[in-house]
Scaffold this motif. Sequence first.
Motif, PDB file in Angstrom:
ATOM      1  N   SER A   1       4.425  13.093  38.597  1.00  0.00           N
ATOM      2  CA  SER A   1       5.312  12.190  37.855  1.00  0.00           C
ATOM      3  C   SER A   1       5.630  11.038  38.788  1.00  0.00           C
ATOM      4  CB  SER A   1       6.596  12.906  37.468  1.00  0.00           C
ATOM      5  OG  SER A   1       6.308  13.988  36.613  1.00  0.00           O
ATOM      6  N   SER A   2       5.944   9.872  38.223  1.00  0.00           N
ATOM      7  CA  SER A   2       6.231   8.734  39.091  1.00  0.00           C
ATOM      8  C   SER A   2       7.160   7.748  38.406  1.00  0.00           C
ATOM      9  CB  SER A   2       4.939   8.021  39.491  1.00  0.00           C
ATOM     10  OG  SER A   2       4.352   7.419  38.359  1.00  0.00           O
ATOM     11  N   PHE A   3       7.718   6.841  39.205  1.00  0.00           N
ATOM     12  CA  PHE A   3       8.469   5.702  38.691  1.00  0.00           C
ATOM     13  C   PHE A   3       8.316   4.563  39.678  1.00  0.00           C
ATOM     14  CE2 PHE A   3      11.614   7.873  41.289  1.00  0.00           C
ATOM     15  CZ  PHE A   3      12.242   6.841  41.959  1.00  0.00           C
TER      16      PHE A   3
ATOM     17  N   SER B   1       6.196   8.836  43.740  1.00  0.00           N
ATOM     18  CA  SER B   1       5.592   9.908  42.943  1.00  0.00           C
ATOM     19  C   SER B   1       5.861  11.263  43.578  1.00  0.00           C
ATOM     20  CB  SER B   1       4.089   9.673  42.777  1.00  0.00           C
ATOM     21  OG  SER B   1       3.466   9.591  44.034  1.00  0.00           O
TER      22      SER B   1
ATOM     23  N   ARG C   1       9.880  16.429  38.760  1.00  0.00           N
ATOM     24  CA  ARG C   1      10.737  15.353  38.238  1.00  0.00           C
ATOM     25  C   ARG C   1      12.134  15.397  38.861  1.00  0.00           C
ATOM     26  NH1 ARG C   1       9.697  12.752  32.887  1.00  0.00           N
ATOM     27  NH2 ARG C   1       7.453  12.825  32.722  1.00  0.00           N
TER      28      ARG C   1
ATOM     29  N   LEU D   1      12.252  13.314  41.869  1.00  0.00           N
ATOM     30  CA  LEU D   1      12.308  11.883  41.565  1.00  0.00           C
ATOM     31  C   LEU D   1      13.734  11.455  41.223  1.00  0.00           C
ATOM     32  CD1 LEU D   1       9.055  11.326  39.472  1.00  0.00           C
ATOM     33  CD2 LEU D   1       9.451  10.861  41.882  1.00  0.00           C
ATOM     34  N   GLN D   2      14.440  12.300  40.476  1.00  0.00           N
ATOM     35  CA  GLN D   2      15.832  11.985  40.138  1.00  0.00           C
ATOM     36  C   GLN D   2      16.697  11.996  41.393  1.00  0.00           C
ATOM     37  OE1 GLN D   2      16.543  14.849  37.051  1.00  0.00           O
ATOM     38  NE2 GLN D   2      15.850  13.459  35.447  1.00  0.00           N
TER      39      GLN D   2
ATOM     40  N   GLN E   1      16.121   8.705  43.096  1.00  0.00           N
ATOM     41  CA  GLN E   1      16.846   7.621  42.427  1.00  0.00           C
ATOM     42  C   GLN E   1      18.307   7.615  42.844  1.00  0.00           C
ATOM     43  OE1 GLN E   1      16.219   7.944  38.189  1.00  0.00           O
ATOM     44  NE2 GLN E   1      14.234   6.925  38.300  1.00  0.00           N
TER      45      GLN E   1
ATOM     46  N   PHE F   1      14.905   0.867  38.230  1.00  0.00           N
ATOM     47  CA  PHE F   1      13.851   1.861  38.150  1.00  0.00           C
ATOM     48  C   PHE F   1      13.135   1.689  36.817  1.00  0.00           C
ATOM     49  CE2 PHE F   1      17.446   3.737  40.514  1.00  0.00           C
ATOM     50  CZ  PHE F   1      16.855   3.777  41.763  1.00  0.00           C
ATOM     51  N   THR F   2      11.809   1.526  36.871  1.00  0.00           N
ATOM     52  CA  THR F   2      11.038   1.305  35.648  1.00  0.00           C
ATOM     53  C   THR F   2       9.825   2.227  35.631  1.00  0.00           C
ATOM     54  OG1 THR F   2       9.684  -0.407  36.682  1.00  0.00           O
ATOM     55  CG2 THR F   2      11.672  -1.149  35.556  1.00  0.00           C
TER      56      THR F   2
ATOM     57  N   TYR G   1       8.970   5.041  34.273  1.00  0.00           N
ATOM     58  CA  TYR G   1       9.170   6.465  34.567  1.00  0.00           C
ATOM     59  C   TYR G   1       8.206   7.280  33.723  1.00  0.00           C
ATOM     60  CZ  TYR G   1      11.819  10.580  35.932  1.00  0.00           C
ATOM     61  OH  TYR G   1      12.204  11.786  36.477  1.00  0.00           O
ATOM     62  N   ARG G   2       7.310   8.046  34.390  1.00  0.00           N
ATOM     63  CA  ARG G   2       6.388   8.894  33.620  1.00  0.00           C
ATOM     64  C   ARG G   2       6.105  10.189  34.338  1.00  0.00           C
ATOM     65  NH1 ARG G   2       1.491   5.016  35.268  1.00  0.00           N
ATOM     66  NH2 ARG G   2       2.518   3.291  34.340  1.00  0.00           N
TER      67      ARG G   2
END
Length: 163
Positions: free
Chosen positions: A5-7, A134, A138, A141-142, A145, A159-160, A162-163
Amino acid sequence: MASDSSFDIVSKYDRQEVDNALNMAAKEVGQRFDFKGTDASIRWSGELIEMEASGEERVKAVLDVFQSKLIKRGISLKALDAGDPRLSGKMWKITASMKQGISQENAKKITKLVRDEGPKGVKTQIQGDELRVSSKKRDDLQAVQKLIRDADYDFAVQFTNYR
């Protein structure tokens, strides 16, 4: 979950929102009683924002009005780079610009923070004026952030992707 997962971490603003904030500020400056007779104005001058008034305190007040309008439009004041008031003829002026993009130096600061204090297994990659973060999890990743929000850098961070 086999794939990562990444952002993306970016520093951007919506030009239309800045334009709306500037127009609202210009309207308020034109209508407010305390600006009557001070020749106060705010406008675009190419990519720069020019504020002027007949007194130093008045031009600072124009900047304050513009900043309040930016906040209402959801734009971070860290993206605004306003100069000091200067005397130009009989008028006081402030020139401001909007900062966009993350410099290489700032990107390296974020990368170092994530590497040193972030969860293990999180990878960062500098891509021009943005960063890609990445991880397989997830939750990591949070956590990254939150870590970046709490770091309180001197530039705006969003932050854009996000997948």
